[in-house]
Design a protein around this motif. Structure first.
Motif, PDB file in Angstrom:
ATOM      1  N   GLY A  84      53.689   8.398  29.631  1.00 56.92           N
ATOM      2  CA  GLY A  84      54.855   8.600  28.821  1.00 56.92           C
ATOM      3  C   GLY A  84      54.786   9.616  27.678  1.00 56.92           C
ATOM      4  O   GLY A  84      55.971   9.743  26.966  1.00 56.92           O
ATOM      5  N   VAL A  85      53.995  10.446  27.850  1.00 56.86           N
ATOM      6  CA  VAL A  85      53.878  11.550  26.972  1.00 56.86           C
ATOM      7  C   VAL A  85      54.575  12.873  27.567  1.00 56.86           C
ATOM      8  O   VAL A  85      54.163  13.168  28.647  1.00 56.86           O
ATOM      9  CB  VAL A  85      52.522  12.066  26.395  1.00 56.86           C
ATOM     10  N   PRO A  86      55.594  13.197  26.962  1.00 57.02           N
ATOM     11  CA  PRO A  86      56.187  14.441  27.490  1.00 57.02           C
ATOM     12  C   PRO A  86      55.200  15.816  27.624  1.00 57.02           C
ATOM     13  O   PRO A  86      54.302  15.785  26.614  1.00 57.02           O
ATOM     14  CB  PRO A  86      57.425  14.984  26.717  1.00 57.02           C
ATOM     15  N   VAL A  87      55.248  16.835  28.594  1.00 55.62           N
ATOM     16  CA  VAL A  87      54.138  17.550  28.918  1.00 55.62           C
ATOM     17  C   VAL A  87      55.066  19.112  29.008  1.00 55.62           C
ATOM     18  O   VAL A  87      56.059  19.063  29.703  1.00 55.62           O
ATOM     19  CB  VAL A  87      53.523  17.484  30.195  1.00 55.62           C
ATOM     20  N   ALA A  88      54.362  20.044  28.341  1.00 56.88           N
ATOM     21  CA  ALA A  88      54.789  21.401  28.406  1.00 56.88           C
ATOM     22  C   ALA A  88      53.570  22.156  28.964  1.00 56.88           C
ATOM     23  O   ALA A  88      52.354  21.932  28.752  1.00 56.88           O
ATOM     24  CB  ALA A  88      55.034  21.832  26.892  1.00 56.88           C
ATOM     25  N   GLY A  89      53.994  23.303  29.894  1.00 55.23           N
ATOM     26  CA  GLY A  89      52.969  23.896  30.484  1.00 55.23           C
ATOM     27  C   GLY A  89      52.700  25.106  29.710  1.00 55.23           C
ATOM     28  O   GLY A  89      51.481  25.906  30.288  1.00 55.23           O
ATOM     29  N   THR A  90      53.354  25.595  28.910  1.00 55.16           N
ATOM     30  CA  THR A  90      52.993  26.950  28.138  1.00 55.16           C
ATOM     31  C   THR A  90      53.438  26.871  26.512  1.00 55.16           C
ATOM     32  O   THR A  90      54.387  25.857  26.268  1.00 55.16           O
ATOM     33  CB  THR A  90      54.017  28.061  28.579  1.00 55.16           C
ATOM     34  N   PRO A  91      52.833  27.686  25.663  1.00 54.60           N
ATOM     35  CA  PRO A  91      53.145  27.416  24.179  1.00 54.60           C
ATOM     36  C   PRO A  91      54.542  27.502  24.108  1.00 54.60           C
ATOM     37  O   PRO A  91      55.124  27.133  23.093  1.00 54.60           O
ATOM     38  CB  PRO A  91      52.421  28.668  23.828  1.00 54.60           C
ATOM     39  N   GLU A 138      45.593  27.974  24.712  1.00 58.25           N
ATOM     40  CA  GLU A 138      47.111  27.764  24.682  1.00 58.25           C
ATOM     41  C   GLU A 138      47.341  27.183  23.110  1.00 58.25           C
ATOM     42  O   GLU A 138      48.434  27.590  22.755  1.00 58.25           O
ATOM     43  CB  GLU A 138      47.412  26.610  25.447  1.00 58.25           C
ATOM     44  N   ALA A 139      46.307  26.409  22.529  1.00 57.86           N
ATOM     45  CA  ALA A 139      46.679  26.061  21.073  1.00 57.86           C
ATOM     46  C   ALA A 139      46.685  27.332  20.180  1.00 57.86           C
ATOM     47  O   ALA A 139      47.416  27.302  19.301  1.00 57.86           O
ATOM     48  CB  ALA A 139      45.606  25.041  20.663  1.00 57.86           C
ATOM     49  N   ARG A 140      45.680  28.164  20.550  1.00 60.75           N
ATOM     50  CA  ARG A 140      45.690  29.225  19.537  1.00 60.75           C
ATOM     51  C   ARG A 140      46.983  30.231  19.816  1.00 60.75           C
ATOM     52  O   ARG A 140      47.686  30.614  18.531  1.00 60.75           O
ATOM     53  CB  ARG A 140      44.572  30.205  19.765  1.00 60.75           C
ATOM     54  N   ARG A 141      47.466  30.267  20.931  1.00 59.75           N
ATOM     55  CA  ARG A 141      48.715  31.040  21.398  1.00 59.75           C
ATOM     56  C   ARG A 141      49.719  30.310  20.473  1.00 59.75           C
ATOM     57  O   ARG A 141      50.759  31.151  20.097  1.00 59.75           O
ATOM     58  CB  ARG A 141      49.043  31.363  22.867  1.00 59.75           C
ATOM     59  N   LEU A 142      49.856  28.964  20.595  1.00 60.82           N
ATOM     60  CA  LEU A 142      51.053  28.349  20.108  1.00 60.82           C
ATOM     61  C   LEU A 142      51.116  28.691  18.506  1.00 60.82           C
ATOM     62  O   LEU A 142      51.980  28.871  17.948  1.00 60.82           O
ATOM     63  CB  LEU A 142      50.982  26.995  20.096  1.00 60.82           C
ATOM     64  N   ALA A 143      49.788  28.704  17.770  1.00 60.45           N
ATOM     65  CA  ALA A 143      49.590  28.687  16.403  1.00 60.45           C
ATOM     66  C   ALA A 143      50.200  30.124  16.031  1.00 60.45           C
ATOM     67  O   ALA A 143      50.891  30.402  14.936  1.00 60.45           O
ATOM     68  CB  ALA A 143      48.200  28.618  15.957  1.00 60.45           C
ATOM     69  N   GLU A 144      49.946  31.051  16.767  1.00 57.97           N
ATOM     70  CA  GLU A 144      50.098  32.687  16.745  1.00 57.97           C
ATOM     71  C   GLU A 144      51.872  32.679  17.063  1.00 57.97           C
ATOM     72  O   GLU A 144      52.410  33.395  15.838  1.00 57.97           O
ATOM     73  CB  GLU A 144      49.496  33.388  17.646  1.00 57.97           C
ATOM     74  N   CYS A 145      52.369  32.132  17.747  1.00 60.31           N
ATOM     75  CA  CYS A 145      53.820  32.212  17.884  1.00 60.31           C
ATOM     76  C   CYS A 145      54.509  31.544  16.378  1.00 60.31           C
ATOM     77  O   CYS A 145      55.499  31.933  16.238  1.00 60.31           O
ATOM     78  CB  CYS A 145      54.447  31.162  19.046  1.00 60.31           C
ATOM     79  N   LEU A 146      54.011  30.307  16.217  1.00 64.38           N
ATOM     80  CA  LEU A 146      54.454  29.484  14.978  1.00 64.38           C
ATOM     81  C   LEU A 146      54.496  30.239  13.715  1.00 64.38           C
ATOM     82  O   LEU A 146      55.042  30.151  12.724  1.00 64.38           O
ATOM     83  CB  LEU A 146      53.976  28.153  14.971  1.00 64.38           C
ATOM     84  N   VAL A 147      53.488  31.272  13.377  1.00 64.67           N
ATOM     85  CA  VAL A 147      53.055  31.718  12.019  1.00 64.67           C
ATOM     86  C   VAL A 147      53.323  33.036  12.034  1.00 64.67           C
ATOM     87  O   VAL A 147      53.120  33.828  11.291  1.00 64.67           O
ATOM     88  CB  VAL A 147      51.661  31.169  11.788  1.00 64.67           C
ATOM     89  N   ALA A 148      53.794  33.640  13.194  1.00 63.65           N
ATOM     90  CA  ALA A 148      54.063  35.075  13.050  1.00 63.65           C
ATOM     91  C   ALA A 148      54.830  35.469  12.070  1.00 63.65           C
ATOM     92  O   ALA A 148      55.679  34.885  11.853  1.00 63.65           O
ATOM     93  CB  ALA A 148      54.936  35.257  14.514  1.00 63.65           C
ATOM     94  N   ALA A 149      54.633  36.713  11.585  1.00 62.24           N
ATOM     95  CA  ALA A 149      55.589  37.686  10.408  1.00 62.24           C
ATOM     96  C   ALA A 149      56.983  37.377  10.927  1.00 62.24           C
ATOM     97  O   ALA A 149      57.780  37.043   9.838  1.00 62.24           O
ATOM     98  CB  ALA A 149      55.150  38.927  10.268  1.00 62.24           C
ATOM     99  N   ASP A 150      57.122  37.526  12.128  1.00 63.26           N
ATOM    100  CA  ASP A 150      58.851  37.725  12.296  1.00 63.26           C
ATOM    101  C   ASP A 150      59.043  35.988  13.198  1.00 63.26           C
ATOM    102  O   ASP A 150      60.223  36.063  13.746  1.00 63.26           O
ATOM    103  CB  ASP A 150      59.221  38.639  13.229  1.00 63.26           C
ATOM    104  N   GLY A 151      58.181  35.053  12.871  1.00 62.72           N
ATOM    105  CA  GLY A 151      58.517  33.825  13.573  1.00 62.72           C
ATOM    106  C   GLY A 151      59.339  33.113  12.910  1.00 62.72           C
ATOM    107  O   GLY A 151      59.814  33.285  11.662  1.00 62.72           O
ATOM    108  N   PRO A 152      59.627  31.800  13.463  1.00 58.13           N
ATOM    109  CA  PRO A 152      60.237  30.742  12.827  1.00 58.13           C
ATOM    110  C   PRO A 152      59.840  30.261  11.316  1.00 58.13           C
ATOM    111  O   PRO A 152      58.776  29.924  11.559  1.00 58.13           O
ATOM    112  CB  PRO A 152      60.346  29.783  13.740  1.00 58.13           C
TER     113      PRO A 152
END
Length: 254
Positions: free
Chosen positions: A232-239, A13-27
């Motif tokens: 008290g830490v918010p949780v996300a289930g997916t990248p 999940e961490a790797r997928r998140l990084a891929e989403c964040l640094v994608a060429a057409d990403g944010p």
């Protein structure tokens, strides 16, 4: 300046998140640094910036967050990484940085499963003599000492890297990295005559086929429950949910 996000990684999940964040057409509004513990000899490095090694506890992580001007932290470590999650909660609170936990959902038993739940590897070791003689051990290379005294039992141990002693005397080591296929797991159970499986409740799809193979073979499964997580830490289930959380921070002016 882009939002600087520290991803505590080492998981799919961490790797997928990084891929989403640094994608060429990403944010373009985010800069991601992935931190890996360094326990695996040849880790799959995620895209973007990376750092390897510990922080020196909660105080060391807080200092790193300050020095590198981190705007948000996403704890995407393994559900059994335990200590670092509490350190991250303490460090983030100390420097007033938003923290999100990215956690894959745990596994849920299906009809036909023969699960035996326990809170620790030591508890799993206590259960094994009454369940089987040929054990498929998929809890990783750490903590094998809990099974070292079970001399009457035979173990097939699977991990990414070779383990260090102490570990069971009667053990075959299988070095492999997921994801694993259902056909492959069926073949392992058949070839080695496995009659009991031991796993941690890691969740996710990459290693779940072993549970299906065990169900089909009618063999019991010892499942180690997840350790407690910080309150008290918010949780996300997916990248994708984690990316949405970050976008929300940008909208709030973080």
């Amino acid at each position: 300046m882009p939002l600087h996000v520290l991803v505590l990684g080492g998981t799919t999940e961490a790797r997928r998140l990084a891929e989403c964040l640094v994608a060429a057409d990403g944010p373009a509004w985010v800069r991601v640094t992935s931190s890996l513990a360094g326990r695996v000899a040849s880790p799959r490095l995620p895209p973007g910036e990376t750092r390897v090694g510990g922080f020196g506890g909660a105080d060391g992580m807080a200092e790193w967050l300050r020095a590198h001007r981190v705007d948000a932290v996403i704890d995407a470590t393994h559900p059994f990484a335990g200590t670092i999650s509490f350190n991250a909660a303490s460090a983030a609170a100390a420097v007033h940085v938003p923290l999100l936990a990215l956690r894959r959902p745990g596994w849920v038993p299906s009809d036909g499963d023969r699960w035996h739940m326990t809170d620790s590897l030591a508890g799993a070791a206590e259960l094994l003599p009454g369940l089987g003689r040929r054990v498929f051990l998929t809890t990783g290379r750490m903590g094998l000492a809990a099974f070292a005294e079970l001399d009457p039992l035979w173990f097939l141990m699977r991990s990414v890297d070779a383990p260090e002693a102490p570990y069971p005397a009667r053990m075959e080591i299988l070095l492999d990295r997921g994801p694993f296929s259902l056909d492959g797991e069926r073949e392992l159970v058949r070839r080695y005559g496995v009659d009991v499986l031991v796993t941690k409740d890691s969740g996710g799809h990459a290693t779940a086929p072993k549970l299906t193979a065990a169900r089909e073979a009618g063999i019991p499964v010892v499942v180690v429950r997840r350790p407690p997580a910080p309150d008290g830490v918010p949780v996300a289930g997916t990248p994708e949910e984690a990316v949405a959380w970050l976008r929300g921070l940008v909208g709030q002016g973080a």
